[in-house]
Design an enzyme around this catalytic site. Structure first.
Site, PDB file in Angstrom:
ATOM      1  N   GLU A 183      55.100  20.632 -19.498  1.00  0.00           N
ATOM      2  CA  GLU A 183      55.216  19.749 -18.344  1.00  0.00           C
ATOM      3  C   GLU A 183      54.066  18.738 -18.372  1.00  0.00           C
ATOM      4  O   GLU A 183      52.920  19.085 -18.103  1.00  0.00           O
ATOM      5  CB  GLU A 183      55.164  20.560 -17.049  1.00  0.00           C
ATOM      6  CG  GLU A 183      56.177  21.691 -16.982  1.00  0.00           C
ATOM      7  CD  GLU A 183      55.729  22.790 -16.033  1.00  0.00           C
ATOM      8  OE1 GLU A 183      55.578  22.505 -14.821  1.00  0.00           O
ATOM      9  OE2 GLU A 183      55.511  23.929 -16.488  1.00  0.00           O
TER      10      GLU A 183
ATOM     11  N   HIS B  44      54.791  22.734  -6.794  1.00  0.00           N
ATOM     12  CA  HIS B  44      55.913  21.877  -7.193  1.00  0.00           C
ATOM     13  C   HIS B  44      56.590  21.150  -6.026  1.00  0.00           C
ATOM     14  O   HIS B  44      57.810  21.027  -5.970  1.00  0.00           O
ATOM     15  CB  HIS B  44      56.941  22.691  -7.959  1.00  0.00           C
ATOM     16  CG  HIS B  44      56.496  23.141  -9.316  1.00  0.00           C
ATOM     17  ND1 HIS B  44      55.537  22.473 -10.047  1.00  0.00           N
ATOM     18  CD2 HIS B  44      56.889  24.192 -10.089  1.00  0.00           C
ATOM     19  CE1 HIS B  44      55.357  23.097 -11.206  1.00  0.00           C
ATOM     20  NE2 HIS B  44      56.146  24.136 -11.252  1.00  0.00           N
TER      21      HIS B  44
ATOM     22  N   ARG C 268      50.194  22.973  -8.646  1.00  0.00           N
ATOM     23  CA  ARG C 268      49.639  23.585  -7.440  1.00  0.00           C
ATOM     24  C   ARG C 268      48.619  22.703  -6.725  1.00  0.00           C
ATOM     25  O   ARG C 268      47.833  22.003  -7.359  1.00  0.00           O
ATOM     26  CB  ARG C 268      49.000  24.935  -7.791  1.00  0.00           C
ATOM     27  CG  ARG C 268      50.038  25.958  -8.223  1.00  0.00           C
ATOM     28  CD  ARG C 268      49.435  27.218  -8.809  1.00  0.00           C
ATOM     29  NE  ARG C 268      50.484  28.195  -9.073  1.00  0.00           N
ATOM     30  CZ  ARG C 268      51.187  28.257 -10.220  1.00  0.00           C
ATOM     31  NH1 ARG C 268      50.942  27.392 -11.192  1.00  0.00           N
ATOM     32  NH2 ARG C 268      52.123  29.154 -10.374  1.00  0.00           N
TER      33      ARG C 268
ATOM     34  N   HIS D  98      60.792  19.931 -15.636  1.00  0.00           N
ATOM     35  CA  HIS D  98      60.521  21.365 -15.765  1.00  0.00           C
ATOM     36  C   HIS D  98      61.575  22.063 -16.639  1.00  0.00           C
ATOM     37  O   HIS D  98      61.994  23.185 -16.335  1.00  0.00           O
ATOM     38  CB  HIS D  98      60.466  22.023 -14.389  1.00  0.00           C
ATOM     39  CG  HIS D  98      59.558  23.215 -14.309  1.00  0.00           C
ATOM     40  ND1 HIS D  98      59.702  24.318 -15.122  1.00  0.00           N
ATOM     41  CD2 HIS D  98      58.476  23.473 -13.526  1.00  0.00           C
ATOM     42  CE1 HIS D  98      58.774  25.212 -14.826  1.00  0.00           C
ATOM     43  NE2 HIS D  98      58.007  24.713 -13.859  1.00  0.00           N
TER      44      HIS D  98
ATOM     45  N   ASP E 198      50.075  29.808 -18.833  1.00  0.00           N
ATOM     46  CA  ASP E 198      50.504  29.000 -17.694  1.00  0.00           C
ATOM     47  C   ASP E 198      49.314  28.139 -17.298  1.00  0.00           C
ATOM     48  O   ASP E 198      48.735  28.298 -16.232  1.00  0.00           O
ATOM     49  CB  ASP E 198      50.958  29.893 -16.534  1.00  0.00           C
ATOM     50  CG  ASP E 198      51.601  29.102 -15.395  1.00  0.00           C
ATOM     51  OD1 ASP E 198      51.870  27.894 -15.588  1.00  0.00           O
ATOM     52  OD2 ASP E 198      51.826  29.677 -14.314  1.00  0.00           O
TER      53      ASP E 198
END
Length: 350
Positions: A317, A106, A81, A180, A252
């Protein structure tokens, strides 16, 4: 290792898309498309030499053409982000496309996951590799500079999928590439990954707000559900009322890795007690986003006719930290004109 090619479908513009199959002598198989650089399939053995596909994905190209959860794709120019979809380089403010409220996620509306890459089979040493190349033109999604990008996939004899990333720009710009893939070491169709055990080689993480944007605060993992310094079952902490877990509807978040960044070092490990498969992750990037598929809800085109729900897969990631353009004490994703961006991530299966 050998590589073969087959037709995978056509883009909305009518361009042919290929699917490349990489095989090693142990029977491990990786299938990668030149649309989005997507890892469509990754077939690895368990302790009894039973082979399963351990990444979530689609049977048909149509699944990857639609808006979705970025299954298996190359993410760029900037993974994760960017707050308010804007940043400043050399005193100039750049506004990039918004695709998650007021922010960018992304790479924007048409990130690297939604473009057709030029594919070439190359040889490095004695190994055949798949090289994907793309020119991201000046102004694409609002980013400055003509950026030449190469991503090289290789499947090694120790059952590692190695991904090498390269980029160079003719203007100062921003680059933060990642993969991803969503992993389920019991097999892509096995359901929840909450019984998987995870280790992340990190003592600290970046604190996020309700929009999953790092605030700039860095916290120690010790004494929190963010502590994965040893193998820990995901479900032990994912139902916690800790604010970070509540904000992200699960994990996350970005962890700050205990590595030198000079060469690929061990960043994380995943263990599945059902299949007893182990996946080790190596990188020379400073951070890793651990995501537990909190928003996955896929019913169309999924492989073997299955459906994927919440927590069906996990992502690791490797990256520069999210929102790093807003926080000067974070490692910078700015790539100077003419400088070379080069880093490696390895997913090794045991």
């Amino acid at each position: 290792m050998t590589i073969t090619k087959e037709f995978f479908g056509k883009t909305l513009e009518g361009k042919n898309v290929d699917l490349f199959t990489l095989r090693n002598s142990n029977g491990m198989i990786a299938k990668i498309s030149n649309f989005g650089g997507v890892v469509v399939s990754l077939i690895v053995p368990d302790k009894k030499r039973k082979f399963d596909d351990v990444v979530l994905g689609y049977d048909r190209l149509e699944g990857y053409l639609k808006k979705g959860p970025f299954f298996g794709a190359i993410i760029g120019r900037h993974a994760n982000r960017i707050e308010k979809a804007s940043f400043e380089i050399n005193g100039i403010e750049y506004k990039v496309t918004k695709n998650e409220g007021e922010n960018q996620l992304h790479g924007g509306l048409t990130g690297f996951d939604k473009v057709l890459w030029e594919a070439e089979i190359i040889t490095q040493g004695e190994i055949e590799c798949l090289q994907l190349s793309y020119l991201s033109k000046d102004g694409e999604e609002g980013y400055p500079g003509n950026l030449k990008v190469r991503v090289v996939y290789s499947l090694t004899e120790d059952n590692s999928l190695k991904i090498d990333y390269f980029a160079v720009s003719d203007k100062d710009t921003v680059v933060n590439l990642t993969n991803h893939s969503y992993f389920n070491l019991s097999g892509h169709a096995a359901g929840s990954i909450l019984k998987h055990k995870v280790m992340i080689n990190a003592d600290k993480f970046t604190v996020s707000d309700r929009e999953s944007l790092p605030t700039g605060e860095i916290k120690e993992v010790k004494g929190t559900p963010m502590d994965f310094t040893k193998l820990t079952t995901i479900e032990d902490g994912i139902h916690s009322e800790y604010d970070q877990i509540v904000f992200g509807h699960g994990y996350d978040h970005n962890w700050i890795l205990n590595i030198s960044e000079e060469k690929p070092e061990k960043a994380a490990e995943v263990f599945d007690p059902v299949s007893e498969r182990i996946m080790e992750v190596y990188t020379n990037k400073p951070g890793v986003q651990f995501y537990t598929g909190n928003y996955v809800d896929e019913h169309e085109y999924c492989k073997n006719g299955v459906t994927y729900g919440k927590n069906s897969g996990l992502c690791l990631e490797t990256q520069y930290f999210p929102n790093s353009l807003k926080h000067k004490h974070f490692p910078s994703p700015i790539l100077k004109a003419g400088e070379k961006y080069n880093y490696t991530t390895i997913y090794k299966f045991l």
